[in-house]
Structures are given as C-alpha cells and as structure tokens.
Design an enzyme around this catalytic site. Structure first.
Site, mmCIF file in Angstrom:
data_model
loop_
_atom_site.group_PDB
_atom_site.id
_atom_site.type_symbol
_atom_site.label_atom_id
_atom_site.label_comp_id
_atom_site.label_asym_id
_atom_site.label_seq_id
_atom_site.Cartn_x
_atom_site.Cartn_y
_atom_site.Cartn_z
ATOM 1 N N HIS A 153 0.855 -1.208 0.148
ATOM 2 C CA HIS A 153 -0.058 -0.033 -0.122
ATOM 3 C C HIS A 153 0.924 1.292 0.033
ATOM 4 O O HIS A 153 2.114 1.499 0.487
ATOM 5 C CB HIS A 153 -0.727 -0.029 1.345
ATOM 6 C CG HIS A 153 -1.555 -1.293 1.549
ATOM 7 N ND1 HIS A 153 -1.328 -2.015 2.998
ATOM 8 C CD2 HIS A 153 -2.525 -1.682 0.877
ATOM 9 C CE1 HIS A 153 -2.106 -3.015 2.824
ATOM 10 N NE2 HIS A 153 -2.866 -2.808 1.697
ATOM 11 N N HIS B 258 9.628 -6.204 6.119
ATOM 12 C CA HIS B 258 8.742 -5.130 6.064
ATOM 13 C C HIS B 258 8.261 -4.719 7.672
ATOM 14 O O HIS B 258 8.106 -3.578 7.695
ATOM 15 C CB HIS B 258 7.448 -5.812 5.518
ATOM 16 C CG HIS B 258 6.192 -5.071 5.488
ATOM 17 N ND1 HIS B 258 6.262 -3.858 4.559
ATOM 18 C CD2 HIS B 258 5.134 -4.826 6.049
ATOM 19 C CE1 HIS B 258 5.249 -3.133 4.435
ATOM 20 N NE2 HIS B 258 4.478 -3.481 5.450
ATOM 21 N N ASN C 211 -10.353 21.260 11.696
ATOM 22 C CA ASN C 211 -9.504 21.028 10.814
ATOM 23 C C ASN C 211 -9.679 19.954 10.222
ATOM 24 O O ASN C 211 -9.623 18.613 10.621
ATOM 25 C CB ASN C 211 -8.103 20.894 11.543
ATOM 26 C CG ASN C 211 -7.018 20.266 10.677
ATOM 27 O OD1 ASN C 211 -6.761 20.589 9.589
ATOM 28 N ND2 ASN C 211 -6.142 19.404 11.382
#
Ligand SMILES: [Fe+2]
Length: 548
Positions: free
Chosen positions: A11, A124, A503
C-alpha cells in the site's frame, strides 16, 4: 551516509531520505501522481515504484542518485513463502515476490545512475518498527507493529534500546488483525485497504452485540500472539452493497469488531510490557491509524506514554527502512523532526503561481488575522502553508478550516468534500487550552492519532467537532512549534471565545490531499471554499453572480 527509503509493494508507495541519521524528506507518491493511495494494493500493481516521490526527495536535497549510499526497500522477498502455505487465498501473490526480487533492477531503470547493488531489502515489519522506535523521541521504547501482512507475518513485538531492535514475538499469517479489519470493511460496503477509518467512525453508532461470536474466533494466545479464525460475516449481518444505506446492524458489527480489536491489542501490549517492564510504547502498521484503539492502549495498557508514527501505514516504511539501514551502516539516527516532510514553496514561488493563474490575490498585513476573521464570520478556509504532511492526516499544512461552534458546519464540510455524513471532522486546539476541553486521550496530541472525550461543558460550544459518542480526534498546536497556526487560533479565540477550529484535510472525495499550489487552486476553484490562504497571500471567493 545518504539513504533513500522506498515503499512500493503493498500500500501507499512512498519515498524518504535520511542523511547522516537525520530525516530530511518523506512523501507519498499519491501527492505527486494525484492517484489516491498511489496504486490499488493488488499483486499486479506491486511493481509500481514511487518514482516521483523518490526523484523529489533527491531534488530537495540537491543530490544525484549516484551520490546515494544505499536504497532501503521495505520488503525482503527472501522471507516470503507461497500464499497457499501461508493460508492466504491470493493466487497472484507470487507476482509480488517476483517484482520484489527484481526491484533493484526496476529502481535502477526508474532512477538512472543507481547501482542495483546498492539496494537493500529490509524486512517489512522491521521497517515499520523502525518508523516507530527510531523516529520517536525516546531512546528506549517498546514497539508493536500490526498491519494486514508483511512477507509472512502480520505483527511484531519488540524493544528498541540504543537504536538496536530486539524482536520478542511475531505472529505468522494467516492470522492478521489488519486483514480482519480489511475484511469487515469490505463486508460493510466500503473500499478495502482504504476505508478502514470509516468502519471506526461507524462503530460509534453501534452496540458491540456480536462480541461473543468474535471472542470465539479472534483471540490472543497468551504468548504474545493471537489467532484470527475465519468469521462467517454473512451469518452475523448481511453484506452491505456500496450504494445501500447503512443500518444499525452494520453499525453493531463495526462496533463489535472495533471492540474486539481493542481487547486483543490490550492483551498483546500487556504481554510485551510484562516482558520488558517498559514505560513507552511506540506503534506502527496500518492498525495504528485506529485512533480509538490507540487511546484504549494509552488508558488501559499500563504504558505511561504511547507514541504513534503519523505515517503508520505502509508509507511510513519508506522512512523506517531508511532509518534502519542508517543504523545498520553505523549512523546515529535522530527522531523525526515533525510530519511536515513533504514539498514546500517559497513566497516568491507562490506569488508566481498565483500570478500565472491570473487569480486576484492580496497580501494582508497578517495572513493569520485575515484567516481568523474569515473563520469567525463562518467562512470555510483552505489553508496551504509550509511543507506538506507525511501520512494521511492534515496537520495544519494542507487543511480545510472552519468554525466549530456551528453544528451545521460538519454537514457543510462533508458536503464540500463529498463525504458520508457519519464521518466526523476534527478539532485543532491551542496546546495550552486543550486540557480544559479534552480529556482521556494523551495531551499534547501533535499528530491527531488519538481520540479524546470532549468535556461536557464544551460539547454545546463546539458541536461541529463532537462525534456522536462525545469524542473528538484532537490535534494540539504548540505556539513554539507552529507560531502561524497558533496566531490563527488566538485570533479566532479573541473574536469568538473559542480556542478551537475545525481542521480537516484539504482535498475533495476520492482525491489525495492537495500538495502543490496548482492542486490548491484547483480545489479552491471547484469547492465552496470562501478563502484560500496560501503562504502570506489570500485569494477570496468572489460573490456569486447576481448577489454582488
Ligand atoms: Fe505494512
């Protein structure tokens, strides 16, 4: 040493640059390619590299690729095993291994001048772990990594001491809390590997009435690991089609999975703390973007502090991989200086961009005051300042700001962004005011990765940022670190009595966050935003024809 970090395989492709142990730049490919998440997380797309982000990292530092000492690639194909051996139903997964093995050659093609021999594979989860343990401002800390999957595991528990990682436990696939959450995301009619945060938001509307069923299938094993047995989701709640409205059944399922996730995470954190007696927990991996679970870990795990990598998803492995290799070659690494690690422009560049676009703009005496004025008048402001954020959260660099005192502003912003109405928007607050308004979650909360309870006395004063369960995902603004944003907040408080503004990220639905001035102008031009504050300049929305 000069280390370029690259995340590509699953991803959020991203690149990062670490020079002599200092984090110099980090950015996600989506901000350049304008394709959300860079590519879909399917095996066929795994070869795609963050070419634009990598080139920008080099350009930012004035380096040629030939000057790079090593490239860290956040996946090690030597650790992978065939998908069927791992118990995964992913018949094309072998493509990932093929692409990963060839990544040095692909990288040398994408970045001419690179010696493929300079590419190092970093496991990873070690890359994720380094993005937490080496980027956090703590010399010694525990680390928990939880994501969908790495080469053959979905979890790592360990400890950093003096920059060295000791791995204490991993959990092999197919057991994966990240894949569990992805599966329920899909079952609830959302986009897998993208919309998990919508499940978290939906969970607040439900009751965890399927908890018993989930406790039988998803459980810790008492030795720092866990099991996620297959769940017959359809027998619990019928799958929702993306175009169907959600019901209380869907919310109840979301609540059940969320609750069970928190219970298992607490067990894993408890096991780790039992081994290390540590006081600081750092987190990374996609699961660590779950702010509700993070707060649960902060309140109930026994750790005094919890620090979460703002790019906790795979994008963060670009930075983590680079930091890991920097340590491996003997550099001392420093904590990341902040999340504003992406592109930025000088005032002259911004003025040139506005002039080229032939939009009327002005340079007010103080842009912060102009913005505070507009917000107090209930305007919506597009805020573009400094270097863009690394990770999925807008932290006051590329933000949409609005008045939190008007309840309808939640709906208004969700309309501006084309989002579902159950999605909350978040408050930004002056750090020194936050403790009076927000409780339970850790304060200060610089990276917006925890939820907080809104004090009962304040809920009616800032209704637009209070989620249905009385919580808010707070970002605190420290006047020393963020003087410009602090001036906006002070100016807004002077006018309204509220030290809080809404925000949310500066983008519209399905698009990556705005990154460059052109993106900002395109967003401003197409969305009902009243003011664009870009560097020291402001662009005002002209009155609609017929109303002037
Ligand atoms: Fe990951």
């Amino acid at each position: 040493m000069k280390i370029l970090g690259v995340n590509a395989l699953f991803h959020d492709p991203a690149a990062a640059l670490v020079i002599d142990g200092e984090t110099v730049a980090a950015a996600e490919e989506e901000r350049f390619s304008r394709r959300k998440h860079g590519h879909r997380p399917v095996p066929f797309a795994a070869w795609e590299l963050p070419e634009l982000a990598a080139r920008w990292c080099l350009e930012h530092a004035g380096l040629d690729i030939s000057e790079i000492d090593a490239v860290a690639y956040s996946y090690d194909p030597a650790l992978a095993r065939p998908a069927d051996e791992l118990g995964l139903d992913d018949p094309w997964d072998h493509l990932r291994q093929t692409y990963a093995r060839r990544a040095p050659g692909f990288l040398a093609t994408a970045l001419p001048g690179l010696d493929p021999a300079d590419v190092r594979f970093v496991p990873h989860h070690v890359a994720h772990a380094a993005s937490a343990g080496l980027a956090a401002p703590h010399e010694t800390c525990d680390v928990l990594v939880l994501d969908g999957r790495g080469e053959s595991a979905s979890h790592l528990a360990g400890r950093y001491d003096g920059g060295e990682l000791e791995v204490l436990r991993t959990q092999e696939l197919p057991h994966s809390l990240g894949l569990l959450y992805e599966t329920v995301t899909e079952h609830l009619g959302f986009l897998r590997s993208s919309d998990e945060y919508k499940v978290m938001a939906l969970a607040s509307y439900g009751r965890p009435r399927f908890l018993d069923e989930l406790r039988r299938t998803v459980y810790p094993t008492g030795d720092g690991g866990f099991r996620t047995e297959p769940v017959d989701w359809q027998s619990l709640v019928k799958q929702r089609r993306p175009d169907e409205p959600w019901t209380s059944d869907h919310a109840d399922l979301a609540a059940s999975v969320q609750h069970r996730l928190e219970e298992v995470l607490l067990d894993l954190a408890g096991w780790l703390r039992g081994r290390t007696r540590g006081s600081v927990l750092t987190l990374a991996g996609g699961v660590a973007l779950n702010c509700v679970a993070n707060t649960r870990l902060f309140t109930d795990s026994g750790y005094d502090q919890v620090w979460v990598q703002p790019a906790a998803g795979d994008a963060g492995t670009a930075l983590g991989g680079a930091l890991h290799v920097a340590r491996a070659v003997g550099d001392t690494t420093s904590p990341m200086p902040g999340a504003d690690l992406g592109r930025g422009w000088s005032d002259d560049d911004l003025e040139a961009a506005l002039t080229t676009a032939r939009v009327p703009f002005e340079r007010p005496r103080d842009v912060a005051e102009a913005v505070a004025e507009c917000l107090a008048d209930n305007g919506v402001v597009a805020w573009f300042q400094g270097r863009s954020e690394y990770g999925p959260r807008a932290l006051g660099r590329r933000s949409l700001l609005a008045h939190p005192g008007h309840e309808k502003n939640l709906e208004r912003l969700n309309d501006v962004k084309g989002r579902e109405q159950f999605r909350p928007v978040a408050p930004m607050v002056l750090a020194d005011r936050a403790p009076a308004i927000f409780g339970r979650g850790p304060l200060p909360s610089r990276y917006m990765l925890f939820v907080h309870d809104v004090d009962a006395g304040w809920r009616d004063r800032i209704p637009a940022v209070v989620h249905v369960d009385g919580t808010a995902r707070v970002q605190t603004v420290d006047a020393e670190d963020e003087p410009l944003m602090a001036r906006v907040l002070r100016g807004f408080e002077r006018r309204t009595g509220l030290p809080v503004v809404i925000n949310t990220s500066l983008n519209t639905a399905g698009r990556p966050m705005v990154d460059d001035p052109r993106d900002a102008l395109e967003c401003f031009g197409s969305a009902p935003v009243d003011l664009l504050a870009i560097g020291p300049f402001v662009v005002r929305r002209a009155a609609p024809r017929g109303t002037a």
